[in-house]
Design a protein around this motif. Sequence first.
Motif, PDB file in Angstrom:
ATOM      1  N   ALA A  50       0.869  -1.150   0.060  1.00 31.97           N
ATOM      2  CA  ALA A  50      -0.119   0.097  -0.143  1.00 31.97           C
ATOM      3  C   ALA A  50       1.035   1.121   0.101  1.00 31.97           C
ATOM      4  O   ALA A  50       0.222   2.440  -0.269  1.00 31.97           O
ATOM      5  CB  ALA A  50      -1.179   0.059   1.391  1.00 31.97           C
ATOM      6  N   PRO A  72       1.391   6.551  -1.248  1.00 32.98           N
ATOM      7  CA  PRO A  72       0.049   5.494  -1.415  1.00 32.98           C
ATOM      8  C   PRO A  72      -0.622   6.134  -2.343  1.00 32.98           C
ATOM      9  O   PRO A  72      -1.601   5.500  -3.022  1.00 32.98           O
ATOM     10  CB  PRO A  72      -0.366   5.647  -0.056  1.00 32.98           C
ATOM     11  N   LYS A  73      -0.959   7.518  -2.482  1.00 33.40           N
ATOM     12  CA  LYS A  73      -1.969   7.989  -3.085  1.00 33.40           C
ATOM     13  C   LYS A  73      -1.843   8.009  -4.932  1.00 33.40           C
ATOM     14  O   LYS A  73      -2.842   7.893  -5.488  1.00 33.40           O
ATOM     15  CB  LYS A  73      -2.237   9.540  -2.855  1.00 33.40           C
ATOM     16  N   ILE A  77      -4.651   2.266  -5.058  1.00 31.31           N
ATOM     17  CA  ILE A  77      -4.834   1.180  -4.415  1.00 31.31           C
ATOM     18  C   ILE A  77      -6.012   1.629  -3.322  1.00 31.31           C
ATOM     19  O   ILE A  77      -5.914   2.558  -2.700  1.00 31.31           O
ATOM     20  CB  ILE A  77      -3.713   0.488  -3.730  1.00 31.31           C
ATOM     21  N   ALA A  78      -6.869   0.572  -2.966  1.00 28.75           N
ATOM     22  CA  ALA A  78      -7.790   0.786  -1.864  1.00 28.75           C
ATOM     23  C   ALA A  78      -7.571  -0.180  -0.717  1.00 28.75           C
ATOM     24  O   ALA A  78      -7.313  -1.396  -1.391  1.00 28.75           O
ATOM     25  CB  ALA A  78      -9.239   0.783  -2.183  1.00 28.75           C
TER      26      ALA A  78
ATOM     27  N   ALA B 174      -7.186   7.977   4.291  1.00 31.84           N
ATOM     28  CA  ALA B 174      -7.278   9.151   3.744  1.00 31.84           C
ATOM     29  C   ALA B 174      -6.098   9.336   2.542  1.00 31.84           C
ATOM     30  O   ALA B 174      -6.273  10.085   1.457  1.00 31.84           O
ATOM     31  CB  ALA B 174      -7.385  10.450   4.553  1.00 31.84           C
ATOM     32  N   MET B 175      -4.986   9.045   3.255  1.00 34.82           N
ATOM     33  CA  MET B 175      -3.753   9.062   2.382  1.00 34.82           C
ATOM     34  C   MET B 175      -4.007   8.230   1.053  1.00 34.82           C
ATOM     35  O   MET B 175      -3.700   8.839   0.062  1.00 34.82           O
ATOM     36  CB  MET B 175      -2.755   8.619   3.088  1.00 34.82           C
ATOM     37  N   MET B 176      -4.528   7.201   1.154  1.00 36.08           N
ATOM     38  CA  MET B 176      -4.530   5.972   0.076  1.00 36.08           C
ATOM     39  C   MET B 176      -5.939   6.887  -0.937  1.00 36.08           C
ATOM     40  O   MET B 176      -5.508   6.633  -1.943  1.00 36.08           O
ATOM     41  CB  MET B 176      -4.752   4.838   0.457  1.00 36.08           C
ATOM     42  N   ASP B 177      -6.701   7.488  -0.312  1.00 41.33           N
ATOM     43  CA  ASP B 177      -7.586   8.032  -0.956  1.00 41.33           C
ATOM     44  C   ASP B 177      -7.003   9.194  -1.678  1.00 41.33           C
ATOM     45  O   ASP B 177      -7.890   9.947  -2.685  1.00 41.33           O
ATOM     46  CB  ASP B 177      -8.823   8.640  -0.314  1.00 41.33           C
ATOM     47  N   GLY B 178      -6.055   9.575  -1.609  1.00 42.04           N
ATOM     48  CA  GLY B 178      -5.382  10.910  -2.083  1.00 42.04           C
ATOM     49  C   GLY B 178      -5.309  12.038  -1.583  1.00 42.04           C
ATOM     50  O   GLY B 178      -5.082  13.398  -2.182  1.00 42.04           O
ATOM     51  N   ALA B 179      -5.648  12.232  -0.167  1.00 36.76           N
ATOM     52  CA  ALA B 179      -5.674  13.287   0.677  1.00 36.76           C
ATOM     53  C   ALA B 179      -4.047  13.850   0.902  1.00 36.76           C
ATOM     54  O   ALA B 179      -3.488  12.819   1.203  1.00 36.76           O
ATOM     55  CB  ALA B 179      -6.285  13.210   1.692  1.00 36.76           C
TER      56      ALA B 179
END
Lengths: 364, 278
Positions: A50, A72-73, A77-78, B174-179
């Motif tokens: 991740a 990560p962003k 990936i979710a 939130a970080m993985m969501d792109g924030a």
Amino acid sequence: MAEVVLKNVGKKFGDVVAVDDFSLTIRHGEFMVFVGPSGCGKTTTLRMIAGLEDITSGEIFIDDRKVNHVPPKDRDIAMVFQNYALYPHMSVYQNMAFGLKLKKVPKDEIDRRVGETAAMLGILDFLKRKPKELSGGQRQRVALGRAIVRTPKVYLFDEPLSNLDAKLRVQMRLELKKLHEQIGTTSIYVTHDQIEAMTMGDRIVVMKDGRVQQVGEPLEIYMHPVNRFVAGFIGSPTMNFIEGVRVEKEGEDLFVITEGLRLPVAAEKREALAPYAGREITLGVRPEDLSETEFPDAPGAFTAFVEVVQPVGNQIYVDVRVGGRDLLASISPQSRVKTKQDILLKARLENLHFFDADTEEAIG
Amino acid sequence: MPQKQREKFFRFYLPLFLFLVFLLFPFYWMFATTFKSDVELYNLKLNPFLIHTWSLANLKHLFFETRFLRWLYNTFFVAITSTVISLSASLLAAYGIQRIRFKGSNLMGIGIFFCYLVPPTILFIPLATMIFKLHLWDSLWALSLIYPTFLIPFCTWLLMGYFNSIPKELEECAMMDGASRMWIFWRVIIPLSLPGILSAGIFAFTLSWNEYLYALTFISSSLKKTVSVGLVTELVRGDVYHWGPLMAGALFGSVPVALVYSFFVEYYVAGITGALKE
Ligand SMILES: Nc1ncnc2c1ncn2[C@@H]1O[C@H](COP(=O)(O)OP(=O)(O)O)[C@@H](O)[C@H]1O
Ligand SMILES: [Mg+2]
């Protein structure tokens, strides 16, 4: 859809080696399960994929792109966390729309996608509620929905069902599997529950102490575990291990012998086991490979003394003693077996497992 | 049942009552003194716990013969500016130390804590030099800038504890969501920490409201005094205590703090006990 490749990935926390030399290719659309006892490095591996955890050594690729230093962003990936990690101050709708809003998806498309996903998961009625007004199962669905609605390249699941009660867990297992068949996105699923692993995984990675023990399809691992650890971890009830079993050669035939037991070795294992003649090994027998028989002279038959009888409906678990050792047999529910009596059992010879006494590796 | 009630009375209500009497008595004394005339106040034959004839003379003295309203305004100004400054700094500091585990973040946390342990009686001499060089002597801004020296360590530690109770996964998700970090800070951390922020704010506000030593040292003109200093310096003349207006000032000076507490008491308790209750 995407392919995820790990090459010799390692992770150290100070002196603690959490993951060691982890290599694996996860194919497009595959549902890959990492399974192993608690503390074996499953979560750490997932978090490295991740991007939430730095990689100490090795490389990770997502669709041929090396992502070691990609935040990560930018990995598309979710992840679904064990504790769901829903934003408590936002409604279900806001929770699900969070990632899309950040990606500047137009409002009406967000509405449409959240609506579709919520309908698919059966949470359409809860969109306005806050997470604390939902039950555990509903929260779990919201967490799933929040991941699904983003349509990422890869899903990561970290023990997402472990906070649910047993019945709900079985139900969600099935739903997750169906969802995956419907959506088809590459998924990596972490669990410590071998039944979850067996039932859900296209392939399974069995881990122990930060190392990959075996990778394969569920039945392949069940039938041909590569070592004693995997053999004991996969399968329920657990495989019986009998240590200090002697291998003896009698003419062309090989036998494994211990007090009260004398089992001929099946033809296909003979060659591998031949070098062990005269030495001691560990014998592994799954409870379901022991059955009741009427013929004392049948190959693989032996007498055992019944200690405890536990009917579970479709099977009867019988704890028996043979030559001073305890074994568990899982026999047909039609059996009239009674405690404190002898029973004539028969082992399915082609399914016996042999392990080197020192290395614990499977023989043959 | 009566048995149980009696027990509850002796073990709970009675101690609570005595405790309340003990705590509230000074306030009653302030109240009673405020509304007595000087004649009654110094008449030893009367029961001192009762008000025999009500009088507004002390209030009149306080509001029209001293600059009490001005002091009240000054105190508000200083308390609010120093609270805002301290909270903004502490929020960032606490978040940074707790969540962006940079090299030396632990040391930084401990360092900030040590700042809190240095007593003001030692600090005010070097601080005086600094204030003088900044040309802030006898200015309210001197206090607004100095109070954060003890408010920031305090608020930072309180908020660090609070941030610690927010699951890391919320941010990671939130970080993985792109924030971005700042986005997460504003949209996830701040809303979730409101109780903690409020209790830190209340603490900061009361501490600056009641502060005495720095206010006494750095402010000299009557127009710029805070309530705590103004009352004591202008209503105690040599060894003459103007008890009536002094008590009136104390009474009205503590009302704002009492109001702040009563409005936010729920958040305050939640903030102190920490933890995000789902
Ligand atoms: N942040 C961390 N700091 C230090 N050690 C850690 C950290 N995270 C995990 N570990 C250690 O790494 C090992 C693997 O942990 P983990 O990946 O969480 O295991 P699993 O998910 O399989 O239960 C454990 O020994 C654990 O104590
Ligand atoms: Mg884990």
